[in-house]
Design a protein around this motif. Structure first.
Motif, PDB file in Angstrom:
ATOM      1  N   LEU A   1       0.642  -0.941  -0.023  1.00  0.00           N
ATOM      2  CA  LEU A   1      -0.252   0.295  -0.044  1.00  0.00           C
ATOM      3  C   LEU A   1       0.425   1.058   0.392  1.00  0.00           C
ATOM      4  O   LEU A   1       0.565   2.241  -0.628  1.00  0.00           O
ATOM      5  N   LEU A   2       1.541   1.353   0.978  1.00  0.00           N
ATOM      6  CA  LEU A   2       2.755   2.309   1.262  1.00  0.00           C
ATOM      7  C   LEU A   2       3.427   3.155  -0.621  1.00  0.00           C
ATOM      8  O   LEU A   2       4.010   3.374  -0.341  1.00  0.00           O
ATOM      9  N   LEU A   3       3.488   1.431  -0.744  1.00  0.00           N
ATOM     10  CA  LEU A   3       4.214   2.368  -2.865  1.00  0.00           C
ATOM     11  C   LEU A   3       3.703   2.055  -3.234  1.00  0.00           C
ATOM     12  O   LEU A   3       3.616   3.289  -4.582  1.00  0.00           O
ATOM     13  N   VAL A   4       2.467   1.721  -3.468  1.00  0.00           N
ATOM     14  CA  VAL A   4       1.166   1.621  -4.720  1.00  0.00           C
ATOM     15  C   VAL A   4       0.854   2.965  -4.767  1.00  0.00           C
ATOM     16  O   VAL A   4       0.472   3.386  -5.753  1.00  0.00           O
ATOM     17  N   THR A   5       0.083   3.166  -3.961  1.00  0.00           N
ATOM     18  CA  THR A   5      -0.869   4.368  -3.503  1.00  0.00           C
ATOM     19  C   THR A   5       0.162   5.668  -3.976  1.00  0.00           C
ATOM     20  O   THR A   5      -0.726   6.019  -4.548  1.00  0.00           O
TER      21      THR A   5
ATOM     22  N   ILE B   1      -5.607  -0.168  -5.951  1.00  0.00           N
ATOM     23  CA  ILE B   1      -5.404   0.655  -4.560  1.00  0.00           C
ATOM     24  C   ILE B   1      -6.014  -0.912  -3.876  1.00  0.00           C
ATOM     25  O   ILE B   1      -5.399  -1.541  -2.696  1.00  0.00           O
ATOM     26  N   ILE B   2      -7.455  -0.996  -4.069  1.00  0.00           N
ATOM     27  CA  ILE B   2      -8.030  -2.116  -3.162  1.00  0.00           C
ATOM     28  C   ILE B   2      -6.932  -3.762  -3.705  1.00  0.00           C
ATOM     29  O   ILE B   2      -6.857  -4.747  -1.922  1.00  0.00           O
TER      30      ILE B   2
ATOM     31  N   VAL C   1      -6.132   5.051   5.394  1.00  0.00           N
ATOM     32  CA  VAL C   1      -6.010   5.874   5.006  1.00  0.00           C
ATOM     33  C   VAL C   1      -5.351   5.578   3.393  1.00  0.00           C
ATOM     34  O   VAL C   1      -5.789   6.200   2.367  1.00  0.00           O
ATOM     35  N   SER C   2      -4.970   4.720   2.806  1.00  0.00           N
ATOM     36  CA  SER C   2      -4.806   4.474   1.039  1.00  0.00           C
ATOM     37  C   SER C   2      -6.142   4.539   0.702  1.00  0.00           C
ATOM     38  O   SER C   2      -6.169   4.770  -0.266  1.00  0.00           O
TER      39      SER C   2
ATOM     40  N   TYR D   1       2.721  11.219   3.145  1.00  0.00           N
ATOM     41  CA  TYR D   1       2.169  10.223   4.332  1.00  0.00           C
ATOM     42  C   TYR D   1       2.991   8.141   4.551  1.00  0.00           C
ATOM     43  O   TYR D   1       3.932   7.665   5.634  1.00  0.00           O
ATOM     44  N   SER D   2       3.612   8.029   3.145  1.00  0.00           N
ATOM     45  CA  SER D   2       4.221   7.032   2.914  1.00  0.00           C
ATOM     46  C   SER D   2       5.292   7.197   3.144  1.00  0.00           C
ATOM     47  O   SER D   2       5.906   6.006   3.448  1.00  0.00           O
TER      48      SER D   2
END
Length: 499
Positions: free
Chosen positions: A314-318, A355-356, A440-441, A474-475
């Motif tokens: 999530l932290l990379l993709v979002t 993201i999902i 958050v994502s 945020y990431s």
């Protein structure tokens, strides 16, 4: 101790993603040039036709290679770890012979069904000779896959990376003049030569693998290869269904109330989401699945590894997808042409769906890692069913935007189904820190989605720019907590100063 393990796990994920991701980025950058020229010289109609042919080849290949590319890796790795060079040579000989046999089988099947394939794919038998010519492609692909399996089984990842990059360079050099001089008529030669180039490079980089000469009769080769094919076919069934579903969707777009241009837009959206955005998932998956298999009997460790993977994913993709929401029109024009600008209509929902996917993608591996093959088959069958029915229905109702919306509904329903199974059968749960990042994502992704659907264009970029900045900040902050990015850069600065 658990906190230390979690920190190490995060670093392992980032390291593996970085190594394999870098190689894929190099390939992507080289391929972008060829794709750009293909878009210019072929247009949306040509790109759509290219997609249909590649999809058809993929289905036939999956049906006729019996998953040999999957089981071959395990066979080579197992034989090599035994330390018995004679046994190792026998298994490699069987693999090489069977690679040619299944490739030849694919060639024969394609020639026999050429008119039928042409009718199914293009609505006419007139293009059957395309499939007759492309039938040779299956020998190239199968032998090449066997060679890649040898490199993977021997863990020669560096050679695989080098082979992939160089083959991409030469394929691009061949693609440009063929499309320039022959336009639409260059599609079949490009597909054929691309496979041949890949085969030649894989043959070159496996030339130094020492294999003793073994005396195996044809009947003995057939007997020893049968267990590989039986196991591999079971593993490849889901891949076949997925390709068939995509094939049916493309056939619908090509002949049922849609136009050839629509098919081209769908093909481009798939390429960008699977090849470019999907490289993050591919890079993470190279290391993630083997680590998960290693701890499959320890539910606590499985929970930890999967939660860690969800967080990093999530932290990379979002932030990547937030930036793509902002830059998609420019990105598509650079990669293709203005003719493909309608692809952004699909992206309105499809980017949020990815993201999902970053959440449910690691979850889906748990069932496979635990050896629950029937359960894995059911979950993937559900995903394929949702994909085809929702994509066609939502396109019928909402046009191109509906394809993206269908992706959101698909991944949401599929994710809820998988999570309920994991929670009930394996006591899996999402931990508190992971759930916070997840919320958050999803919020950032949903806001991006709502902006492109409902905000007027003059201020759309302003809102998207703000969301992208928030996502990147945020990431970075959350990644810094997990892998200490600040200390890493401090060490680099100190090293530079000393030098």
């Amino acid at each position: 101790m658990l906190e230390q393990n979690t920190e190490n796990s995060h670093k392992e994920i980032i390291k593996a993603t970085g190594v394999f991701g870098f190689v894929q980025v190099l390939r992507m950058l080289v391929s972008v040039i060829g794709i750009k020229f293909a878009a210019v010289f072929l247009g949306s109609v040509g790109i759509g036709t290219l997609g249909l042919l590649n999809n058809t080849i993929g289905i036939i290949g999956s049906l006729t290679n019996f998953g040999l590319n999957i089981t071959g890796v395990r066979e080579v790795s197992s034989a090599y770890s035994d330390g018995d060079h004679g046994r190792f040579s026998e298994r490699l000989t069987v693999l090489k012979r069977w690679s040619f046999i299944v490739g030849l089988f694919g060639t024969i099947v394609t020639i026999l069904l050429s008119k039928l394939l042409s009718k199914w794919t293009f609505g006419t038998e007139e293009n059957y000779f395309w499939f007759v010519i492309l039938s040779v492609n299956f020998v190239f692909l199968s032998v090449s896959s066997g060679r890649i399996a040898m490199l993977q089984g021997l863990r020669k990842i560096r050679l695989i990376a080098i082979s992939n990059v160089w083959s991409s360079v030469f394929i691009t050099l061949v693609t440009i003049p063929l499309y320039y001089f022959f336009k639409f008529d260059g599609i079949v030669p490009v597909i054929l030569l691309s496979s041949l180039i890949g085969l030649l490079f894989n043959l070159y980089y496996t030339r130094d693998i020492e294999v003793k000469k073994v005396n195996l009769s044809f009947s003995e080769t057939i007997r020893r290869g049968q267990p590989l094919l039986k196991m591999g076919f079971l593993l490849s069934i889901n891949v076949i269904f997925g390709q068939i579903c995509n094939y049916i969707i493309k056939l619908y777009l090509n002949g049922n109330g849609a136009t050839a241009e629509i098919l081209g837009f769908y093909e481009v959206s798939s390429v960008i989401l699977l090849s470019y955005v999907g490289l993050v998932f591919n890079a993470m998956g190279t290391d993630f699945y083997p680590r998960l298999v290693a701890v499959q009997n320890d539910d606590n460790r499985v929970n930890q590894i999967v939660n860690d993977q969800i967080e990093i994913g999530l932290l990379l993709v979002t932030p990547l997808l937030s930036l793509l929401y902002l830059l998609a029109p420019f990105f598509i024009e650079i990669l293709y042409t203005k003719e493909f600008s309608a692809v952004t209509l699909i992206f309105k929902g499809a980017l949020f769906a990815v993201i999902i996917k970053a959440v449910i993608w690691p979850l889906a591996f748990i069932i496979l890692a635990k050896g629950q093959n029937k359960l894995y088959f059911k979950q993937e069958l559900l995903g394929d069913f949702l994909n085809i029915t929702l994509a066609i229905a939502f396109y019928h109702w909402f046009g191109l935007e509906g394809i993206g919306i269908a992706s959101i509904v698909n991944f949401t329903v599929y994710g809820i189904y998988v999570y309920r199974i994991l929670n009930r059968k394996f006591n899996f749960s999402i931990r508190k820190d992971t759930f916070k990042i997840l919320l958050v994502s999803l919020l950032i992704g949903l806001l991006n989605c709502l902006v492109v659907f409902f905000v007027d264009s003059p201020i759309t970029d302003l809102f998207l720019g703000i969301l992208s900045s928030l996502s990147v900040f945020y990431s970075y902050k959350e990644l810094d907590k997990r892998i200490d990015i600040s200390s890493y850069y401090a060490k680099i600065r100190n090293k530079i100063k000393r030098n």
